[in-house]
Write an enzyme that holds these catalytic residues in place. Structure first.
Site, PDB file in Angstrom:
ATOM      1  N   LYS A  98      -2.323   3.378   0.981  1.00 25.92           N
ATOM      2  CA  LYS A  98      -1.791   3.909   2.247  1.00 25.92           C
ATOM      3  C   LYS A  98      -2.331   5.311   2.518  1.00 25.92           C
ATOM      4  O   LYS A  98      -2.800   5.607   3.615  1.00 25.92           O
ATOM      5  CB  LYS A  98      -0.248   3.969   2.203  1.00 25.92           C
ATOM      6  CG  LYS A  98       0.415   2.619   2.060  1.00 25.92           C
ATOM      7  CD  LYS A  98       1.920   2.751   2.043  1.00 25.92           C
ATOM      8  CE  LYS A  98       2.471   3.472   0.834  1.00 25.92           C
ATOM      9  NZ  LYS A  98       2.197   2.811  -0.452  1.00 25.92           N
ATOM     10  N   THR A  99      -2.264   6.138   1.493  1.00 28.15           N
ATOM     11  CA  THR A  99      -2.735   7.505   1.674  1.00 28.15           C
ATOM     12  C   THR A  99      -4.243   7.505   1.922  1.00 28.15           C
ATOM     13  O   THR A  99      -4.757   8.272   2.733  1.00 28.15           O
ATOM     14  CB  THR A  99      -2.373   8.357   0.445  1.00 28.15           C
ATOM     15  OG1 THR A  99      -0.951   8.273   0.265  1.00 28.15           O
ATOM     16  CG2 THR A  99      -2.762   9.802   0.629  1.00 28.15           C
ATOM     17  N   ASP A 142       2.415  10.591   6.451  1.00 30.13           N
ATOM     18  CA  ASP A 142       2.421   9.891   5.154  1.00 30.13           C
ATOM     19  C   ASP A 142       3.860   9.859   4.644  1.00 30.13           C
ATOM     20  O   ASP A 142       4.682  10.685   5.044  1.00 30.13           O
ATOM     21  CB  ASP A 142       1.527  10.643   4.150  1.00 30.13           C
ATOM     22  CG  ASP A 142       1.137   9.771   2.950  1.00 30.13           C
ATOM     23  OD1 ASP A 142       1.551   8.592   2.902  1.00 30.13           O
ATOM     24  OD2 ASP A 142       0.421  10.270   2.067  1.00 30.13           O
ATOM     25  N   GLU A 143       4.182   8.943   3.753  1.00 29.78           N
ATOM     26  CA  GLU A 143       5.523   8.838   3.158  1.00 29.78           C
ATOM     27  C   GLU A 143       6.609   8.812   4.244  1.00 29.78           C
ATOM     28  O   GLU A 143       7.613   9.506   4.158  1.00 29.78           O
ATOM     29  CB  GLU A 143       5.781  10.019   2.210  1.00 29.78           C
ATOM     30  CG  GLU A 143       4.707  10.249   1.159  1.00 29.78           C
ATOM     31  CD  GLU A 143       4.839   9.353  -0.060  1.00 29.78           C
ATOM     32  OE1 GLU A 143       5.751   8.495  -0.069  1.00 29.78           O
ATOM     33  OE2 GLU A 143       4.017   9.495  -0.979  1.00 29.78           O
ATOM     34  N   GLN A 198      10.001   2.776  -1.731  1.00 28.91           N
ATOM     35  CA  GLN A 198       9.879   4.076  -2.390  1.00 28.91           C
ATOM     36  C   GLN A 198      10.699   5.160  -1.699  1.00 28.91           C
ATOM     37  O   GLN A 198      10.426   6.348  -1.839  1.00 28.91           O
ATOM     38  CB  GLN A 198       8.416   4.516  -2.442  1.00 28.91           C
ATOM     39  CG  GLN A 198       7.562   3.630  -3.318  1.00 28.91           C
ATOM     40  CD  GLN A 198       6.143   4.159  -3.415  1.00 28.91           C
ATOM     41  OE1 GLN A 198       5.887   5.201  -3.981  1.00 28.91           O
ATOM     42  NE2 GLN A 198       5.209   3.429  -2.824  1.00 28.91           N
ATOM     43  N   ARG A 222       3.475   4.941 -10.883  1.00 34.23           N
ATOM     44  CA  ARG A 222       2.556   6.089 -10.972  1.00 34.23           C
ATOM     45  C   ARG A 222       1.461   5.822 -12.002  1.00 34.23           C
ATOM     46  O   ARG A 222       0.464   6.512 -12.067  1.00 34.23           O
ATOM     47  CB  ARG A 222       3.293   7.381 -11.392  1.00 34.23           C
ATOM     48  CG  ARG A 222       4.377   7.896 -10.474  1.00 34.23           C
ATOM     49  CD  ARG A 222       3.943   8.012  -9.062  1.00 34.23           C
ATOM     50  NE  ARG A 222       4.314   6.823  -8.295  1.00 34.23           N
ATOM     51  CZ  ARG A 222       3.739   6.473  -7.161  1.00 34.23           C
ATOM     52  NH1 ARG A 222       2.778   7.181  -6.641  1.00 34.23           N
ATOM     53  NH2 ARG A 222       4.108   5.385  -6.529  1.00 34.23           N
TER      54      ARG A 222
HETATM   55  N1  LIG Z   1     -10.211  -0.222  -1.198  1.00 39.80           N
HETATM   56  C1  LIG Z   1     -10.116   0.514  -2.295  1.00 39.80           C
HETATM   57  N2  LIG Z   1     -11.093   0.485  -3.226  1.00 39.80           N
HETATM   58  C2  LIG Z   1     -10.999   1.226  -4.353  1.00 39.80           C
HETATM   59  N3  LIG Z   1      -9.980   2.019  -4.655  1.00 39.80           N
HETATM   60  C3  LIG Z   1      -8.962   2.099  -3.770  1.00 39.80           C
HETATM   61  C4  LIG Z   1      -8.971   1.350  -2.570  1.00 39.80           C
HETATM   62  N4  LIG Z   1      -7.835   1.619  -1.897  1.00 39.80           N
HETATM   63  C5  LIG Z   1      -7.148   2.506  -2.665  1.00 39.80           C
HETATM   64  N5  LIG Z   1      -7.813   2.796  -3.778  1.00 39.80           N
HETATM   65  C6  LIG Z   1      -7.380   3.706  -4.868  1.00 39.80           C
HETATM   66  O1  LIG Z   1      -6.115   3.268  -5.336  1.00 39.80           O
HETATM   67  C7  LIG Z   1      -5.282   4.359  -5.677  1.00 39.80           C
HETATM   68  C8  LIG Z   1      -3.999   4.283  -4.875  1.00 39.80           C
HETATM   69  O2  LIG Z   1      -4.268   4.577  -3.514  1.00 39.80           O
HETATM   70  P1  LIG Z   1      -3.269   5.457  -2.636  1.00 39.80           P
HETATM   71  O3  LIG Z   1      -2.811   6.626  -3.420  1.00 39.80           O
HETATM   72  O4  LIG Z   1      -3.889   5.668  -1.322  1.00 39.80           O
HETATM   73  O5  LIG Z   1      -2.083   4.404  -2.534  1.00 39.80           O
HETATM   74  P2  LIG Z   1      -0.683   4.580  -1.813  1.00 39.80           P
HETATM   75  O6  LIG Z   1      -0.398   3.285  -1.156  1.00 39.80           O
HETATM   76  O7  LIG Z   1      -0.696   5.781  -0.971  1.00 39.80           O
HETATM   77  O8  LIG Z   1       0.255   4.759  -3.074  1.00 39.80           O
HETATM   78  P3  LIG Z   1       1.747   5.390  -3.099  1.00 39.80           P
HETATM   79  O9  LIG Z   1       2.642   4.372  -2.506  1.00 39.80           O
HETATM   80  O10 LIG Z   1       2.020   5.596  -4.544  1.00 39.80           O
HETATM   81  O11 LIG Z   1       1.708   6.656  -2.297  1.00 39.80           O
HETATM   82  C9  LIG Z   1      -6.071   5.607  -5.396  1.00 39.80           C
HETATM   83  O12 LIG Z   1      -6.678   6.030  -6.580  1.00 39.80           O
HETATM   84  C10 LIG Z   1      -7.116   5.119  -4.408  1.00 39.80           C
HETATM   85  O13 LIG Z   1      -8.271   5.900  -4.439  1.00 39.80           O
HETATM   86 MG   LIG Z   2       0.453   7.546  -0.998  1.00 42.44          MG
END
Ligand SMILES: Nc1ncnc2c1ncn2[C@@H]1O[C@H](COP(=O)(O)OP(=O)(O)OP(=O)(O)O)[C@@H](O)[C@H]1O
Ligand SMILES: [Mg+2]
Length: 770
Positions: free
Chosen positions: A33-34, A225-226, A256, A616
């Protein structure tokens, strides 16, 4: 296709490319997402959107900085510089610097941190002659925070019989009075607390349509975000700003949502589709962060919650190791386990300290863990403790600086009026305060006009003289600020006030460290001046520096790259990721917390919190609980957390403490410590609690791996052998060195280069003897 778009999966890319109109991304942890938000901003800019027109709201300032750096890599630094990115508080403080005068605040208003707010609250309660045991300052602040985050002003409070009745029922009928006095006191001091930054932004946007129009026009693209943790006040601001262009993209995960206790409202995310019926919605299901074991165990946990949007989270990452669950005998034992396990894994897998995090439910848990890490010489860093800028000596100097730009800042004034000591006692201060209140003036206004008011305050000539000297000194600093930069002025303040001398005279270790902190503050001021000059942002203003200071969290400290194990509460770990994550204290009444066991809603929030903790971890999560724990100065018995029971046993690996005595001396039968594998708990045959607290279970056989961590061929390895390592693959042993018990091998790996590994941890397999 631009290269950065190829770093996204299909759904992520669609979410990034849907530039216009409302967009919502609801997805599980680690699904990117981030990343989507970050790439979306880069994509907007690549499509010609001016960076000045983009607003991105993040959960921490650190997250904003990291996102900015990534974006800069795609679009270049000079472009990324102009993005409006940061926390709600820092962004809206920036807007209020310009707009607050419309509400009667000075543009150089002070931001009161929690400490300041608490100190104001204590005074209010004393002034109103209320009982501190009933009107507990912290509780009252929380209550007022609730009002503010729901946009209930003092007037609205008094017009709301329900609220008044609720406070009467809680035996706090004077709550409204306290609220009013607190607000007035802050207002008179030209100060806003954290909640005011949101409340006043809402106020200025509602009362002044031209202001709203200005920011609507500026922020044509808004991202949050969040989103699951936004409160009502934040929700309204976003909604108002986005209402003209409706280019609003929110990302979040209802699973979350962990800040309900601070007023976060999960309904904001659930209601998005209602607010924006045309919203495009994307669901990301692939987790890129964690191993299958972690993802699956986390799915088990969250499935127990009734209130949640359905998600299928999966990963194509490795299956990974099972999740160890260590059963400690005491909290000290648990801490020792964590420290030794970090040491072992670090050696075995060649990891750094900052690959590890320990995430606990309450800050109190950190003490034992810190001690164990210190004993093993493992460097660590605690996040979310008291921030650098809140340390006493640092805040003393900062208070002088605050006074220079906002003389009405009463908290700052009272802090330094007699520090370092200059013979202005408590009685003097009380007399002055009473007089100022009677005259409806601020303390500073009285001091500034001492020749006029002095005789009427009832203070004697000697005291008036001291006050006069103090004020003259402050004024001389103000004059200097007109011609010198803030670093020079701060240095002058530190010298002239006697603050430096006072600290220099104290040659205890604490005194020395306080002096170092002042040095550090001066350094950071110097850095700030240089940075601003480089950025060519005109005359670096003290007000800007102080705003950064007030909103700095411990997360924002300088040495974030240092190689240290991270210690923090689960709440703070939101959005972060670490290769190895320890979650200690998985006990009933601790995690889930005793405070949150009364209703299903509360318990579900605890469960989401555990879900956040577990997700995490990238490579390994390591859980632990203790059967006894020191709490509130007593040793109490503890039961394993229900959350342990909620994960399928196939993802877990139960471990017992290593016995202190050699097996043969223990007087126990060989059977108990035989070579049989540790029996796993069979689910549902017996409640887990009983099984885990049953003493004979303590003595269950230890797994081979625990007795001898490097259970491979380490005794037999010789120079010239070809070996295989879990992580580094195939390699050749170049040489061996060290004591028999600590033999290290220098190995040249085909793909990972040369490494020195401690054999007893390295788990090498011999492939061939040449
Ligand atoms: N398409 C992709 N290919 C490779 N790595 C990815 C891809 N999408 C996300 N990632 C990697 O996966 C990890 C998690 O991504 P991110 O932090 O954006 O997730 P999130 O959904 O925001 O998580 P959270 O809910 O914990 O905030 C990061 O290290 C990110 O770089
Ligand atoms: Mg995130």
């Amino acid at each position: 296709m631009s290269t950065y778009l190829s770093e996204l999966n299909d759904v992520q890319r669609q979410a990034v490319e849907a530039l216009e109109g409302p967009v919502m991304v609801i997805a599980g942890a680690g699904s990117g997402k981030t990343r989507v938000l970050t790439y979306r901003i880069a994509h907007l800019m690549n499509n010609g959107v001016d960076s000045f027109n983009i607003l991105a709201l993040t959960f921490t300032n650190k997250a904003a900085r990291e996102m900015k750096e990534r974006i800069a890599k795609v679009v270049g630094h000079s472009e990324a510089k102009n993005l409006w990115m940061g926390t709600f508080h820092s962004i809206f403080a920036r807007i209020l610097r310009v707009e607050a005068p419309l509400l009667g605040y000075p543009s150089n208003f002070t931001i009161y941190d929690q400490q300041d707010a608490l100190s104001v609250m204590r005074k209010v309660i004393t002034d109103l002659q209320l009982d501190k045991d009933i009107y507990k300052p912290k509780q009252m602040l929380n209550r007022i925070s609730q009002f503010k985050n729901n946009l209930i002003t003092v007037r609205a409070y008094f017009n709301n019989p329900e609220l008044i009745e609720a406070d009467e029922a809680a035996m706090k009928p004077k709550t409204g009075e306290v609220y009013r006095a607190y607000v007035e006191r802050c207002y008179k001091s030209g100060a806003m607390d954290f909640d005011d930054l949101l409340l006043r932004t809402n106020e200025v946007l509602t009362r002044f349509p031209e202001v709203l129009a200005k920011y609507q026009d500026r922020f044509r693209y808004i991202m949050v975000d969040e989103y699951q943790d936004t409160n009502h006040s934040q929700y309204l601001i976003v909604k108002a700003l986005a209402s003209r262009f409706e280019n609003l993209c929110v990302v979040g995960d209802d699973a979350q949502s962990i800040y309900a206790f601070r007023g976060a409202n999960i309904r904001n995310i659930l209601g998005f589709q209602k607010d924006y019926p045309d919203a495009k919605s994307f669901a990301l299901e692939q987790n890129y962060r964690s191993t299958q074991n972690i993802v699956n165990a986390a799915n088990d946990i969250i499935a127990k919650n009734k209130d949640q949007l359905k998600k299928d989270v999966w990963t194509s990452n490795d299956e990974g190791k099972t999740i160890p669950v260590y059963r400690a005998l005491t909290d000290i034992d648990e801490a020792r386990f964590i420290a030794s396990r970090i040491f072992e894994i670090k050696m075995r897998d060649q990891l750094n300290n900052n690959d590890f995090a320990v995430l606990y439910r309450t800050n109190a848990q950190s003490r034992a863990i810190e001690e164990a890490l210190r004993k093993k010489n493992i460097p660590y860093r605690i996040f979310g403790g008291i921030s650098f800028y809140q340390r006493k000596e640092v805040k003393d100097l900062i208070s002088y600086l605050r006074l220079l730009i906002n003389t009405n800042d009463e908290e700052a004034l009272l802090r330094v009026i007699n520090y370092p000591k200059r013979g202005i006692g408590l009685t003097t201060i009380q007399k002055l305060t009473v007089f100022a209140d009677e005259q409806k003036m601020t303390l500073y206004e009285v001091l500034e006009n001492l020749s006029l008011y002095g005789p009427r305050t009832g203070l004697n000539g000697g005291t008036l003289n001291k006050l006069h000297n103090f004020i003259t000194m402050l004024q001389s600093f103000q004059v200097k600020l007109k011609t010198h930069d803030v670093f020079e002025v701060a240095l002058e303040v530190a010298k002239q006030t006697g603050l430096l001398k006072e600290l220099r005279d104290d040659d205890t270790p604490e005194g020395i460290s306080r002096l170092e902190n002042i040095q550090e503050l001066l350094n950071s001021l110097q850095g700030f001046v240089e940075e601003q000059q480089q950025l060519d942002e005109g005359n670096p203003s003290l007000a800007n520096f102080l705003e950064d200071v007030a909103l700095a969290t411990d997360m924002d400290n300088e040495d974030e790259d240092a190689d240290k194990v991270a210690l923090m509460t689960v709440h703070l770990a939101k959005g972060l990721e670490f290769p190895i994550v320890f979650i200690p204290g998985l006990e009933e009444n601790l995690f889930p917390s005793m405070m949150n066991l009364n209703t299903r809603l509360e318990l579900e929030e605890e469960r989401r919190l555990f879900y956040v903790a577990l997700t995490r971890a990238e490579k390994q999560a390591i859980l632990s609980y203790s059967v006894s724990r020191q709490r509130w100065g007593k040793i109490i018995d503890a039961e394993p957390s229900r959350f342990l029971e909620e994960m399928d046993d196939k993802y877990l690996d139960w471990e017992n403490p290593t016995p202190m005595l050699p097996v043969n001396n223990s007087g126990l039968s060989g059977d108990l410590f035989g070579d049989k594998p540790v029996p796993r708990f069979k689910k549902k045959s017996q409640p887990i609690k009983k099984k885990l607290t049953n003493t004979t279970q303590t003595l269950r056989p230890l797994k081979q791996a625990q007795v001898n961590p490097g259970d491979a061929d380490h005794q037999t390895i010789e120079e010239g052998y070809t070996v295989v390592h879990d992580r580094f693959g195939k390699g050749k042993v170049l040489s061996l060195e060290g004591e028999p018990d600590n033999v290290k091998a220098k190995i040249l790996f085909d793909n990972s280069g040369e490494k020195k590994l401690l054999l007893k941890f390295a788990k090498l397999r011999v492939l061939s003897k040449n």
